[in-house]
Motif scaffolding. Structure first.
Motif: not given
Length: 259
Positions: A185, A191, A216, A221, A224
């Motif tokens: 990442l 994110c 993520l 996040a 997703v």
């Protein structure tokens, strides 16, 4: 909002020029990707699992998702990976990169119906060696074409650090081991708090999407999601024993693998 409305007008104007059908190469108009006859033969994704989006004969969640949920919050595809769609994707992945715009137009209605709230798009990465060999990343081409159509920005969030080989013949545990550590990442900060739509060409086992979703989520996040051009159908469920009724099981809450 005004920017997206402008994009819609530009898309309509661009579609006025003549094109050819991606399958039979006959003439089509108004920005169509396929002629009427060829479109009628395409296996669109209908009757799908509400979580993984694969074609299934079961109601609600498929057997695999009832046993263990995929990590993306929702997964959808434009087509079933079968018939003419297999041929299209083979051509797209093997030199015909110009197909990305038309194929993205086929994915766009799914994006607008299911993922209009996405903050950004990203895509499944390739190793640098694999990308040089092919000349492009087909998933990136789809993501950037979708971004041009819908106005949602695209970010190159991931890097793939090593090849992982075929996944289909491996068990779930073997797939997880095979993929662990294969992705990096590289844009963690973008994110946080975002609804991220991951774009790929084909979903087969779903293991790659699971690994990227895990990364993520680790970067905080908010949501997703996964959108693919096509997905393999769900495996057929095992036949029921006589006298059993699985209605309650189908309608029950699936087990989660997040804990």
């Amino acid at each position: 909002m005004r920017f997206r409305e402008l994009l819609q007008k530009l898309r309509a104007r661009a579609g006025e020029k003549n094109r050819t059908c991606y399958l039979c190469r006959g003439e089509v108009f108004a920005g169509e990707t396929f002629c009427k006859d060829c479109r009628g033969r395409l296996p669109y994704a209908v009757d799908f699992c509400l979580r993984c989006g694969r074609r299934t004969k079961e109601r609600g969640f498929c057997a695999e998702c009832r046993a263990r949920l995929p990590l993306p919050d929702k997964e959808r595809s434009a087509f079933v990976y079968d018939g003419e769609v297999r041929r299209l994707i083979y051509a797209f992945k093997n030199g015909d990169a110009g197909m990305a715009e038309g194929l993205a137009r086929e994915m766009l209605p799914v994006l607008e119906r299911e993922f209009a709230a996405a903050d950004l798009l990203t895509f499944v990465p390739m190793t640098e060696r694999a990308r040089r060999k092919r000349g492009y990343n087909q998933s990136e081409r789809l993501a950037r074409a979708l971004s041009a159509l819908c106005g949602i920005p695209v970010e190159e969030i991931f890097a793939k650090t090593r090849e992982t080989g075929e996944q289909k013949s491996l068990s779930r545990a073997e797939r997880e081991k095979n993929l662990h550590g294969a992705f990096h990442l590289q844009k963690r900060a973008v994110c946080r708090g975002k609804k991220i739509l991951l774009v790929d060409d084909v979903m087969t086992t779903g293991s790659t999407a699971d690994e990227l979703a895990r990364l993520l989520r680790g970067a905080h996040a908010e949501k997703v999601w996964l959108l693919t051009l096509a997905a393999t159908p769900c495996p057929s469920p095992r036949p029921l024993d006589k006298g059993t009724d699985d209605t309650a099981e189908i309608d029950s809450e699936p087990m989660t693998n997040d804990e």
